[in-house]
Design a protein around this motif. Structure first.
Motif, short mmCIF file in Angstrom:
data_model
loop_
_atom_site.label_atom_id
_atom_site.label_comp_id
_atom_site.label_asym_id
_atom_site.label_seq_id
_atom_site.Cartn_x
_atom_site.Cartn_y
_atom_site.Cartn_z
N VAL A 1 -2.68 -4.35 -13.59
CA VAL A 1 -2.37 -3.07 -14.35
C VAL A 1 -3.06 -2.95 -15.69
CG1 VAL A 1 -0.16 -2.65 -13.21
CG2 VAL A 1 -0.16 -4.01 -15.00
N GLY A 2 -3.81 -3.91 -16.05
CA GLY A 2 -4.57 -3.92 -17.33
C GLY A 2 -3.71 -4.79 -18.47
N SER A 3 -2.63 -5.28 -17.99
CA SER A 3 -1.85 -6.00 -18.95
C SER A 3 -1.28 -7.22 -18.28
CB SER A 3 -0.81 -5.19 -19.60
OG SER A 3 0.30 -4.91 -18.68
N ASN A 4 -0.31 -7.98 -19.19
CA ASN A 4 0.25 -9.00 -18.50
C ASN A 4 1.74 -8.70 -18.69
OD1 ASN A 4 -2.41 -10.04 -19.22
ND2 ASN A 4 -1.60 -11.97 -18.93
N THR A 5 2.16 -7.57 -18.57
CA THR A 5 3.50 -6.89 -18.55
C THR A 5 4.10 -7.12 -17.42
OG1 THR A 5 3.10 -5.43 -20.70
CG2 THR A 5 5.08 -5.22 -19.34
N ASP A 6 5.36 -7.95 -17.22
CA ASP A 6 6.14 -8.13 -15.98
C ASP A 6 6.64 -6.67 -15.68
OD1 ASP A 6 5.48 -10.76 -16.08
OD2 ASP A 6 7.70 -11.00 -16.64
N THR B 1 0.83 -1.27 -0.15
CA THR B 1 0.12 0.00 -0.03
C THR B 1 0.98 1.27 0.02
OG1 THR B 1 -0.28 0.08 2.43
CG2 THR B 1 -1.83 -1.14 1.22
N GLY B 2 0.27 2.34 -0.48
CA GLY B 2 0.83 3.65 -0.69
C GLY B 2 0.64 4.19 0.79
N LYS B 3 1.64 5.16 1.02
CA LYS B 3 1.48 6.36 2.28
C LYS B 3 0.10 6.64 2.55
CE LYS B 3 6.25 7.68 3.63
NZ LYS B 3 7.00 9.01 3.69
N GLN B 4 -0.38 7.24 1.49
CA GLN B 4 -1.96 7.95 1.80
C GLN B 4 -2.83 7.11 1.10
OE1 GLN B 4 -2.43 10.75 3.58
NE2 GLN B 4 -0.16 10.58 3.90
N ASP B 5 -2.69 6.73 -0.08
CA ASP B 5 -3.62 5.83 -0.74
C ASP B 5 -3.32 4.99 -1.63
OD1 ASP B 5 -3.27 7.77 -2.83
OD2 ASP B 5 -5.44 8.63 -2.63
N GLY B 6 -3.92 4.11 -2.40
CA GLY B 6 -3.42 3.29 -3.71
C GLY B 6 -2.75 2.31 -3.08
N LEU B 7 -2.38 1.20 -4.25
CA LEU B 7 -1.94 0.00 -4.09
C LEU B 7 -0.92 -0.13 -4.96
CD1 LEU B 7 -2.13 -2.57 -2.59
CD2 LEU B 7 -3.74 -3.31 -4.17
N PHE B 8 0.24 -0.85 -4.75
CA PHE B 8 1.32 -0.73 -5.72
C PHE B 8 1.74 -2.25 -5.76
CE2 PHE B 8 1.39 3.33 -4.13
CZ PHE B 8 1.41 4.13 -5.46
N ALA B 9 2.41 -2.73 -7.11
CA ALA B 9 2.88 -4.06 -7.34
C ALA B 9 3.82 -4.15 -7.86
CB ALA B 9 1.63 -5.01 -8.03
N CYS B 10 4.82 -5.12 -8.08
CA CYS B 10 5.89 -5.24 -8.89
C CYS B 10 6.16 -7.08 -8.96
CB CYS B 10 7.18 -4.65 -8.32
SG CYS B 10 7.60 -5.09 -6.72
N GLY B 11 6.69 -7.31 -9.95
CA GLY B 11 7.09 -8.74 -10.15
C GLY B 11 6.49 -9.27 -11.44
N LEU B 12 6.29 -10.85 -11.48
CA LEU B 12 5.87 -11.30 -12.45
C LEU B 12 4.25 -10.92 -12.94
CD1 LEU B 12 7.61 -14.56 -13.00
CD2 LEU B 12 8.22 -12.60 -13.83
N ASN B 13 3.90 -11.14 -14.01
CA ASN B 13 2.44 -10.48 -14.21
C ASN B 13 1.54 -11.34 -15.30
OD1 ASN B 13 0.33 -8.82 -13.66
ND2 ASN B 13 0.84 -7.51 -15.38
N LYS B 14 2.31 -12.62 -15.49
CA LYS B 14 1.56 -13.51 -16.35
C LYS B 14 0.18 -13.81 -16.56
CE LYS B 14 2.24 -18.18 -15.60
NZ LYS B 14 1.08 -19.27 -15.88
N ASP B 15 -0.53 -13.67 -15.43
CA ASP B 15 -2.12 -13.63 -15.12
C ASP B 15 -2.76 -12.63 -14.82
OD1 ASP B 15 -2.16 -16.90 -15.79
OD2 ASP B 15 -0.74 -16.79 -14.12
N GLY B 16 -2.05 -11.33 -15.01
CA GLY B 16 -2.47 -10.24 -14.59
C GLY B 16 -2.62 -9.97 -13.00
N GLN B 17 -1.67 -10.66 -12.37
CA GLN B 17 -1.54 -10.35 -10.95
C GLN B 17 -1.32 -9.27 -10.49
OE1 GLN B 17 -0.02 -12.63 -12.52
NE2 GLN B 17 1.58 -13.52 -11.50
N LEU B 18 -0.59 -8.43 -11.16
CA LEU B 18 -0.28 -6.91 -10.87
C LEU B 18 -1.43 -5.98 -10.77
CD1 LEU B 18 3.45 -6.37 -12.42
CD2 LEU B 18 2.67 -7.45 -10.09
#
Length: 84
Positions: A30-35, A11-28
């Motif tokens: 972000v609307g794509s499957n880009t790692d 989570t961000g300090k104030q709001d929002g959620l962030f992700a990083c890593g592999l994204n083969k199944d859309g687990q990040l």
């Protein structure tokens, strides 16, 4: 912070959620499957929400807002995202 098989959510300090890593199944979420090796803002309907908890499975992600709304995204091949 939550760690999946090959991705991480936080989570961000104030709001929002962030992700990083592999994204083969859309687990990040972000609307794509880009790692992404660097953190990206999750866009799966949660861009500016505030969260009480996040969780990550092997190829899926979950987040619960302060208003108890549950969001899930990524792979649901074994029912991980709930009923269709």
């Amino acid at each position: 912070v939550a760690c999946g098989h090959y991705h991480t959510l936080f989570t961000g300090k104030q709001d929002g959620l962030f992700a990083c890593g592999l994204n083969k199944d859309g687990q990040l979420g972000v609307g794509s499957n880009t790692d992404s090796a660097t953190p990206v803002r999750v866009q799966a309907g949660v861009a500016f929400e505030r969260f009480m908890c996040v969780a990550a499975g092997a190829e899926h992600s979950l987040a619960v807002t302060l208003h108890s709304t549950v969001f899930v995204w990524g792979s649901g091949t074994r029912g991980q995202l709930g009923p269709a």
